[in-house]
Structure formats: C-alpha cells, structure tokens
Design a protein around this motif. Structure first.
Motif, PDB file in Angstrom:
ATOM      1  N   SER A 104     -22.545 -10.241 -31.690  1.00  0.00           N
ATOM      2  CA  SER A 104     -22.360  -9.368 -30.530  1.00  0.00           C
ATOM      3  C   SER A 104     -21.640  -8.091 -30.925  1.00  0.00           C
ATOM      4  CB  SER A 104     -21.606 -10.096 -29.419  1.00  0.00           C
ATOM      5  OG  SER A 104     -20.269 -10.359 -29.818  1.00  0.00           O
ATOM      6  N   GLN A 105     -20.737  -8.181 -31.901  1.00  0.00           N
ATOM      7  CA  GLN A 105     -20.055  -6.984 -32.387  1.00  0.00           C
ATOM      8  C   GLN A 105     -21.044  -6.039 -33.060  1.00  0.00           C
ATOM      9  OE1 GLN A 105     -17.025  -7.669 -35.318  1.00  0.00           O
ATOM     10  NE2 GLN A 105     -16.263  -5.572 -35.222  1.00  0.00           N
ATOM     11  N   GLU A 106     -22.003  -6.580 -33.826  1.00  0.00           N
ATOM     12  CA  GLU A 106     -23.025  -5.741 -34.450  1.00  0.00           C
ATOM     13  C   GLU A 106     -23.914  -5.097 -33.386  1.00  0.00           C
ATOM     14  OE1 GLU A 106     -25.039  -8.302 -37.171  1.00  0.00           O
ATOM     15  OE2 GLU A 106     -23.414  -8.279 -38.628  1.00  0.00           O
ATOM     16  N   GLY A 107     -24.265  -5.860 -32.363  1.00  0.00           N
ATOM     17  CA  GLY A 107     -25.052  -5.302 -31.259  1.00  0.00           C
ATOM     18  C   GLY A 107     -24.294  -4.220 -30.526  1.00  0.00           C
ATOM     19  N   PHE A 108     -22.985  -4.448 -30.339  1.00  0.00           N
ATOM     20  CA  PHE A 108     -22.148  -3.446 -29.679  1.00  0.00           C
ATOM     21  C   PHE A 108     -22.056  -2.185 -30.524  1.00  0.00           C
ATOM     22  CE2 PHE A 108     -17.911  -1.661 -28.680  1.00  0.00           C
ATOM     23  CZ  PHE A 108     -18.124  -1.376 -27.344  1.00  0.00           C
ATOM     24  N   ALA A 109     -21.915  -2.347 -31.836  1.00  0.00           N
ATOM     25  CA  ALA A 109     -21.859  -1.181 -32.731  1.00  0.00           C
ATOM     26  C   ALA A 109     -23.165  -0.399 -32.672  1.00  0.00           C
ATOM     27  CB  ALA A 109     -21.548  -1.631 -34.157  1.00  0.00           C
ATOM     28  N   LYS A 110     -24.300  -1.116 -32.610  1.00  0.00           N
ATOM     29  CA  LYS A 110     -25.603  -0.440 -32.500  1.00  0.00           C
ATOM     30  C   LYS A 110     -25.715   0.298 -31.169  1.00  0.00           C
ATOM     31  CE  LYS A 110     -30.540  -1.222 -32.931  1.00  0.00           C
ATOM     32  NZ  LYS A 110     -31.273  -1.248 -31.697  1.00  0.00           N
ATOM     33  N   ALA A 111     -25.236  -0.323 -30.086  1.00  0.00           N
ATOM     34  CA  ALA A 111     -25.272   0.322 -28.768  1.00  0.00           C
ATOM     35  C   ALA A 111     -24.395   1.570 -28.755  1.00  0.00           C
ATOM     36  CB  ALA A 111     -24.820  -0.662 -27.693  1.00  0.00           C
ATOM     37  N   VAL A 112     -23.236   1.504 -29.410  1.00  0.00           N
ATOM     38  CA  VAL A 112     -22.356   2.675 -29.481  1.00  0.00           C
ATOM     39  C   VAL A 112     -23.024   3.790 -30.279  1.00  0.00           C
ATOM     40  CG1 VAL A 112     -20.172   3.509 -30.460  1.00  0.00           C
ATOM     41  CG2 VAL A 112     -20.205   1.413 -29.106  1.00  0.00           C
ATOM     42  N   ALA A 113     -23.709   3.441 -31.369  1.00  0.00           N
ATOM     43  CA  ALA A 113     -24.410   4.459 -32.167  1.00  0.00           C
ATOM     44  C   ALA A 113     -25.532   5.096 -31.353  1.00  0.00           C
ATOM     45  CB  ALA A 113     -24.967   3.833 -33.444  1.00  0.00           C
ATOM     46  N   ASP A 114     -26.268   4.290 -30.596  1.00  0.00           N
ATOM     47  CA  ASP A 114     -27.327   4.843 -29.735  1.00  0.00           C
ATOM     48  C   ASP A 114     -26.734   5.757 -28.666  1.00  0.00           C
ATOM     49  OD1 ASP A 114     -29.211   3.461 -31.189  1.00  0.00           O
ATOM     50  OD2 ASP A 114     -29.433   1.827 -29.710  1.00  0.00           O
ATOM     51  N   LEU A 115     -25.622   5.335 -28.099  1.00  0.00           N
ATOM     52  CA  LEU A 115     -24.961   6.148 -27.080  1.00  0.00           C
ATOM     53  C   LEU A 115     -24.472   7.474 -27.674  1.00  0.00           C
ATOM     54  CD1 LEU A 115     -23.972   6.297 -24.164  1.00  0.00           C
ATOM     55  CD2 LEU A 115     -21.846   5.218 -24.920  1.00  0.00           C
TER      56      LEU A 115
END
Length: 154
Positions: A36-47
């Motif tokens: 979930s942390q990796e998914g969150f990091a990807k979401a932050v990069a997309d944002l």
C-alpha cells in the motif's frame, strides 16, 4: 527426564508455535503495508505530475489571456477611432445641403437598342455550352437520355 522437564518442554514448544504464528501474521500485515505504501507513492507521483501539467496549463492560459487582452484593447482603440471618424462624417454630411437624385425613368421610356428586338438566327447565336456536351445531353435512339448507344447507363 522428569515430568516437570517434559511439561516445560511442551509449554516451550507451544509458546514457540504461538510466536511463529504471530510472526507469520505480522509478516503478512507488513507486506500488505509495504504494497500500500508503494501504491501511495505511485499515487503521489501521479498527483505531482498532474499538478505540474495544471501549472503549465495555467501559465498558458495566462499568456493567452494577456494576448487576448492586448488584441481586444487594440480593437477597442481602433473602433473608437472609427466611431469618431463616422461621427465627424455624419456631422459633416448633416451640414451639407440636401441633394436628391432624380429617379430613373420607367422601363418603357428608356432607350433600348434596336437590335434587342431583332430575332436572331439560332445557328449564328453564341453557344451557351461546349459542343462536347452535345452528346451528353442528346437522347439515344430509343429516346432515353440516360443510356448510351451500347445500352450502359451514364
């Protein structure tokens, strides 16, 4: 081996199995947290990328707005100058004496050329279409204008 040592060994084995079960559950939860942390990091990069695109879009919009504002200001100045010229021409025209143009004479009173009433020979009149078009507009032997001599449709 005495009974007390055997009971302590069994209790120790039970505690080790319980610790192993808790460790296994903890490992699964940590793995899920890491995913979930990796998914969150990807979401932050997309944002972050979306924010950069929005920032660029706003900069473009500001540039277009400034350009449109300058163009509109130039057109307003031009329109004001033309309105002033029109107003000056209107006041100058109002100061001039009225002149009325004489209405044209009726058609019967107008002079007409003599050759307008002369009937012309159709052979000598200029053609309104090319001679090449004659075969396109002539009917075939049966009187059908849409078929050629071979019977095919045009």
């Amino acid at each position: 081996m005495s009974a007390a040592v055997a009971i302590l060994n069994v209790v120790l084995v039970a505690l080790l199995l319980a610790a192993l079960a808790f460790g296994w559950r903890l490992e699964r939860k940590l793995k899920a947290l890491k995913d979930s942390q990796e998914g969150f990091a990807k979401a932050v990069a997309d944002l972050d990328a979306a924010a950069a695109r929005a920032e660029q879009g706003l900069a473009d919009l500001r540039a277009f707005t400034d350009e449109a504002s300058d163009t509109l200001a130039a057109r307003i100045e031009s329109a004001k100058a033309l309105a002033d010229q029109l107003e000056a021409a209107a006041t100058q025209g109002a100061a001039m004496p009225e002149r009325r143009a004489a209405p044209p004479p009726p058609m019967a009173l107008r002079e007409r050329p003599v050759d307008a009433f002369v009937r012309r020979d159709p052979v000598t009149t200029p053609r309104s279409r090319a001679r090449v078009d004659d075969d396109l507009f002539e009917p075939d032997a049966d009187g059908n204008p849409f078929r050629t001599a071979t019977g095919a449709r045009r």
